[in-house]
Design an enzyme around this catalytic site. Sequence first.
Site, PDB file in Angstrom:
ATOM      1  NE  ARG B 112      75.866  59.793  52.199  1.00 38.15           N
ATOM      2  CZ  ARG B 112      74.653  60.024  51.702  1.00 38.15           C
ATOM      3  NH1 ARG B 112      73.936  61.011  52.176  1.00 38.15           N
ATOM      4  NH2 ARG B 112      74.171  59.271  50.734  1.00 38.15           N
ATOM      5  CB  THR B 116      77.765  54.494  59.722  1.00 41.08           C
ATOM      6  OG1 THR B 116      78.711  55.389  59.118  1.00 41.08           O
ATOM      7  CG2 THR B 116      78.436  53.170  60.001  1.00 41.08           C
ATOM      8  CG  ASP B 210      77.299  60.221  43.084  1.00 39.63           C
ATOM      9  OD1 ASP B 210      77.952  61.231  42.736  1.00 39.63           O
ATOM     10  OD2 ASP B 210      77.634  59.497  44.029  1.00 39.63           O
ATOM     11  CG  ASP B 213      79.740  58.340  40.608  1.00 39.33           C
ATOM     12  OD1 ASP B 213      79.109  57.458  41.223  1.00 39.33           O
ATOM     13  OD2 ASP B 213      80.964  58.487  40.675  1.00 39.33           O
TER      14      ASP B 213
END
Lengths: 219, 219
Positions: B112, B116, B210, B213
């Site tokens: 991703r 954007t 996340d 992570d």
Amino acid sequence: MSLSKNHENVYVLNQTNQLKGLFTIIRDRTKPRSEFIFYANRIIRLIVEEGLNHLPVSPAQVTTAQNVKFDGVVFDGRICGVSIMRAGESMEQGLRDCCRSVRIGKILIQRDEESQEPVLHFKKLPDDIADRYVLLLDPMLATGGSAMCAMDVLISMGCKQEQIIFLNVIASPEGLNNVHQRFPNIRIVTAVIDEGLDDKGYITPGLGDFGDIYFGTKI
Amino acid sequence: MSRSDFGLNNVHVLRQTVYLLSLMTIIRDKDTSHSEFVRTSNMIINMLVQEALNYVPMKKRLIVSGSGGTYNGLEPAQKICGVSILRAGESMEHGLNAAFQSVPIGKILIQRDELTFESKLLFCKLPKNIETYLVFLMDPLLATGNSSILAVQALLRKGVPEENIVFLNLICCSQGIENIGKQFPRLKLVTAAIDPELNDQRYVLPGCGDFGDRYFGTC
């Protein structure tokens, strides 16, 4: 476990009957995938244990329940694993089984379709990787192209060659030579050195595509 | 199990027992240590897999027991495979392996763009004849749903019928469910929690941060 040195900085596991027996099973193309996974995991565990042996230690004294002092050692420095996707990911669990909450980075390298050169497509690594010993994981070392691309990435993130230990299941002489020429101070721990590469660049006798067999995406 | 009224007709949320909520508390807490995050996530993943296995079609099987009696039992009528959306989805592979020994595992990498918010398919390796399998698609966090949509499209291109896809997920967002449900109404989703919204970076809120992570320790 004792080991034999081939090139400088290349450590090969002792070729015991036990190890040869394990390899006989995983090289056998008629064996079901469940067997491949189980026995490959056993070989991977042996390689990880040997790899961890190359980390520095400091003296540490403890007192036993008998109130006797024991002069032992404790590992110095922090580590992380970095797997070269996809096949290298098969070795992550072996590392976690020895180091419970080890940090795992991942690198995806693919060959450019036209030039056939290995190219970095994706990386997620611990921020402080330059301060850690890195156990780089990839079960097959053929030409060494992908491995060297990964090593370039680690060096560019600030790792020194001496901090990197490449853990591998089957290596080819060409791969070892290529890596050693470019990165003479990176240690390599492998379970076996095969004869060479065939005309498609696959290790021979080898065992086929490790990632495809392990993850069940084999043709 | 409770149903939800969002886009997908087949959204199953795990029963919100106090035990599950206590596990979710641990993984949501930003101060939870790396090893505890991994351990607790694995426990929730096991619960999800157990729930999702109820989607495996079964056929009757009559067996004779050790005491000589007969039993009208069941056995799986279709092969299953897992497809993980790298990196976070890979954390769920072990849960599936624990339930089904040597289940084939496909891998899809979608990145991703954080500026954007557009997603791109970077890597895709799937089991052969995947169209014959019941596919457990795995990704612990479902935010906008854009990555999942790309992954499902990749599966459909390989001939997997929409109704053969069961999406395993820890925390999803109602917006994500709606987006996926609009495009793939016959998809099934099994999740541990539905969170209400997304933050400015399109991460689930409250979510757990996340997941990749935190699980792999690269933060």
